[in-house]
Scaffold this motif. Structure first.
Motif, PDB file in Angstrom:
ATOM      1  N   UNK A  14       0.837  -1.205   0.000  1.00  0.00           N
ATOM      2  CA  UNK A  14       0.000   0.000   0.000  1.00  0.00           C
ATOM      3  C   UNK A  14       0.871   1.253   0.000  1.00  0.00           C
ATOM      4  N   UNK A  15       1.963   1.198   0.734  1.00  0.00           N
ATOM      5  CA  UNK A  15       2.868   2.355   0.760  1.00  0.00           C
ATOM      6  C   UNK A  15       3.408   2.654  -0.645  1.00  0.00           C
ATOM      7  N   UNK A  16       3.813   1.606  -1.351  1.00  0.00           N
ATOM      8  CA  UNK A  16       4.358   1.806  -2.696  1.00  0.00           C
ATOM      9  C   UNK A  16       3.286   2.373  -3.628  1.00  0.00           C
ATOM     10  N   UNK A  17       2.070   1.849  -3.532  1.00  0.00           N
ATOM     11  CA  UNK A  17       0.992   2.337  -4.410  1.00  0.00           C
ATOM     12  C   UNK A  17       0.645   3.788  -4.089  1.00  0.00           C
ATOM     13  N   UNK A  18       0.549   4.106  -2.786  1.00  0.00           N
ATOM     14  CA  UNK A  18       0.185   5.475  -2.390  1.00  0.00           C
ATOM     15  C   UNK A  18       1.301   6.450  -2.763  1.00  0.00           C
ATOM     16  N   UNK A  46      12.644  -0.336  -1.518  1.00  0.00           N
ATOM     17  CA  UNK A  46      11.470   0.527  -1.435  1.00  0.00           C
ATOM     18  C   UNK A  46      11.348   1.427  -2.664  1.00  0.00           C
ATOM     19  N   UNK A  47      12.482   1.926  -3.148  1.00  0.00           N
ATOM     20  CA  UNK A  47      12.455   2.758  -4.355  1.00  0.00           C
ATOM     21  C   UNK A  47      11.991   1.972  -5.564  1.00  0.00           C
ATOM     22  N   UNK A  48      12.495   0.757  -5.698  1.00  0.00           N
ATOM     23  CA  UNK A  48      12.086  -0.066  -6.841  1.00  0.00           C
ATOM     24  C   UNK A  48      10.631  -0.508  -6.713  1.00  0.00           C
ATOM     25  N   UNK A  49      10.179  -0.725  -5.486  1.00  0.00           N
ATOM     26  CA  UNK A  49       8.763  -1.066  -5.266  1.00  0.00           C
ATOM     27  C   UNK A  49       7.857   0.061  -5.708  1.00  0.00           C
ATOM     28  N   UNK A  50       8.269   1.286  -5.411  1.00  0.00           N
ATOM     29  CA  UNK A  50       7.485   2.448  -5.842  1.00  0.00           C
ATOM     30  C   UNK A  50       7.432   2.525  -7.370  1.00  0.00           C
ATOM     31  N   UNK A  51       8.580   2.317  -8.012  1.00  0.00           N
ATOM     32  CA  UNK A  51       8.601   2.398  -9.484  1.00  0.00           C
ATOM     33  C   UNK A  51       7.734   1.302 -10.104  1.00  0.00           C
ATOM     34  N   UNK A  52       7.766   0.111  -9.523  1.00  0.00           N
ATOM     35  CA  UNK A  52       6.921  -0.975 -10.051  1.00  0.00           C
ATOM     36  C   UNK A  52       5.443  -0.634  -9.865  1.00  0.00           C
ATOM     37  N   UNK A  53       5.111  -0.037  -8.730  1.00  0.00           N
ATOM     38  CA  UNK A  53       3.714   0.362  -8.493  1.00  0.00           C
ATOM     39  C   UNK A  53       3.304   1.445  -9.486  1.00  0.00           C
ATOM     40  N   UNK A  54       4.230   2.339  -9.783  1.00  0.00           N
ATOM     41  CA  UNK A  54       3.936   3.401 -10.756  1.00  0.00           C
ATOM     42  C   UNK A  54       3.703   2.793 -12.147  1.00  0.00           C
ATOM     43  N   UNK A  55       4.517   1.801 -12.487  1.00  0.00           N
ATOM     44  CA  UNK A  55       4.361   1.148 -13.798  1.00  0.00           C
ATOM     45  C   UNK A  55       2.992   0.492 -13.922  1.00  0.00           C
ATOM     46  N   UNK A  56       2.464   0.019 -12.794  1.00  0.00           N
ATOM     47  CA  UNK A  56       1.181  -0.696 -12.815  1.00  0.00           C
ATOM     48  C   UNK A  56      -0.011   0.242 -12.673  1.00  0.00           C
ATOM     49  N   UNK A  57       0.236   1.518 -12.399  1.00  0.00           N
ATOM     50  CA  UNK A  57      -0.874   2.452 -12.145  1.00  0.00           C
ATOM     51  C   UNK A  57      -1.420   2.998 -13.463  1.00  0.00           C
ATOM     52  N   UNK A  58      -2.731   2.835 -13.718  1.00  0.00           N
ATOM     53  CA  UNK A  58      -3.295   3.388 -14.961  1.00  0.00           C
ATOM     54  C   UNK A  58      -3.039   4.899 -15.080  1.00  0.00           C
ATOM     55  N   UNK A 205      11.750   6.939   2.070  1.00  0.00           N
ATOM     56  CA  UNK A 205      10.919   5.737   1.987  1.00  0.00           C
ATOM     57  C   UNK A 205      11.457   4.684   2.944  1.00  0.00           C
ATOM     58  N   UNK A 206      10.589   4.197   3.811  1.00  0.00           N
ATOM     59  CA  UNK A 206      11.021   3.168   4.766  1.00  0.00           C
ATOM     60  C   UNK A 206       9.867   2.198   4.977  1.00  0.00           C
ATOM     61  N   UNK A 207      10.030   0.995   4.459  1.00  0.00           N
ATOM     62  CA  UNK A 207       9.006  -0.037   4.658  1.00  0.00           C
ATOM     63  C   UNK A 207       9.705  -1.310   5.101  1.00  0.00           C
ATOM     64  N   UNK A 208       9.082  -2.004   6.027  1.00  0.00           N
ATOM     65  CA  UNK A 208       9.633  -3.273   6.495  1.00  0.00           C
ATOM     66  C   UNK A 208      10.209  -3.139   7.886  1.00  0.00           C
ATOM     67  N   UNK A 209      10.164  -4.264   8.596  1.00  0.00           N
ATOM     68  CA  UNK A 209      10.617  -4.287   9.981  1.00  0.00           C
ATOM     69  C   UNK A 209      12.093  -3.917  10.126  1.00  0.00           C
ATOM     70  N   UNK A 210      12.886  -4.265   9.091  1.00  0.00           N
ATOM     71  CA  UNK A 210      14.330  -3.988   9.196  1.00  0.00           C
ATOM     72  C   UNK A 210      14.640  -2.498   9.104  1.00  0.00           C
TER      73      UNK A 210
END
Ligand SMILES: O=C1O[C@H](COP(=O)(O)O)[C@@H](O)[C@H](O)[C@H]1O
Length: 260
Positions: A14-18, A46-58, A205-210
């Motif tokens: 959800x963070x990546x999509x938002x 996290x940066x790559x997750x955001x870019x992948x979410x952007x690629x998938x966003x209409x 960007x910070x996602x994940x327990x680590x």
């Protein structure tokens, strides 16, 4: 210094999509008001997750990709096309799928490129490229990026500015070669804190327990030499985008109660 604002999302997807939706809006708004936009990309999960979410966003089609300048906050100093290079990963996640103007894609040099394996010369070359792109109203040798994104490492590093290494102490140069990084590869090229602070908005960007301990340290008053993420802020806004796991060790006083 702009004080950090925090947005905490349920989980990293959800963070990546938002964050992708937020970035699309920022780019579209900048292009509407100035005709073009500039974004600094980060590497890492996290940066790559955001870019992948952007690629998938209409809504990605709302962006005029031909009027977007892309820069990088740091690069692993490896040969062109190496799968560990941040630019290689960004191309796979998004860049190869959108109609960018290649002249506006400002990848950092590779270790088999124009500067050979001299990371310091590569850094100086990238600093020149930034300076050439800066306008007089930018008041310095770096363009006023619309958004500069930074993944936060578990050790609080941002870009390739690692705790206590010389690069995080740099106050003059905008780009430096990094040697002896504790995370592989040891040789990197990185924007410095003064260059990062030229951005209008800095998003961490910070996602994940680590990332939980790093976020808690950086947001609890640590110094930037010990915790580089604490020294990353934008001219107009500093935004921390977290998921619940990364926010789990934040002092309650910092945790925004109404985040979703
Ligand atoms: O090596 C790097 O790591 C950081 C953080 O990566 P993550 O996978 O822990 O999220 C990244 O921001 C940086 O650009 C990259 O070169």
């Amino acid at each position: 210094m702009t004080p950090p604002q925090l947005v905490v999302h349920r989980d990293k997807e959800l963070m990546a999509q938002a964050a992708a939706a937020r970035l699309i809006t920022k780019i579209v708004d900048a292009q509407a008001s100035r005709g073009h936009a500039s974004v600094v990309l980060t590497g890492g999960r996290n940066g790559n997750g955001l870019l992948a979410a952007l690629a998938a966003a209409p809504a990605r089609d709302a962006v005029d990709w031909s009027r977007l300048d892309l820069w990088w906050g740091d690069e692993r100093f490896l040969p062109e096309g190496d799968p560990e290079r941040n630019v290689t990963q960004a191309r796979e996640a998004l860049l190869d799928a959108v109609p960018l103007d290649p002249a506006r894609v400002h990848a950092m040099p590779a270790s088999d490129g124009a500067y050979g394996d001299d990371a310091d010369a590569a850094a100086a070359g990238y600093a020149d490229e930034l300076a050439a792109a800066a306008d007089p109203e930018d008041h310095g040798p770096v363009p006023t990026f619309d958004v500069l994104m930074l993944g936060v490492g578990p050790d609080t590093h941002v870009a390739s500015l690692f705790p206590e290494l010389p690069a995080v102490r740099e106050t003059e140069r905008t780009v430096v070669g990094v040697h002896g990084a504790p995370k592989p590869p040891p040789v990197r090229v990185s924007l410095t804190l003064p260059a990062i602070r030229a951005a209008r908005e800095v998003w961490l960007l910070a996602a994940g327990e680590d990332k939980a301990e790093a976020a808690a340290i950086a947001l609890s008053g640590a110094g930037e030499i010990q915790a580089p993420a604490a020294g990353a802020y934008g001219r107009s806004r500093t935004l921390w985008l977290l998921d619940a796991a990364a926010a789990s060790q934040l002092p309650r006083a910092l945790y925004p109660p109404a985040s979703a």
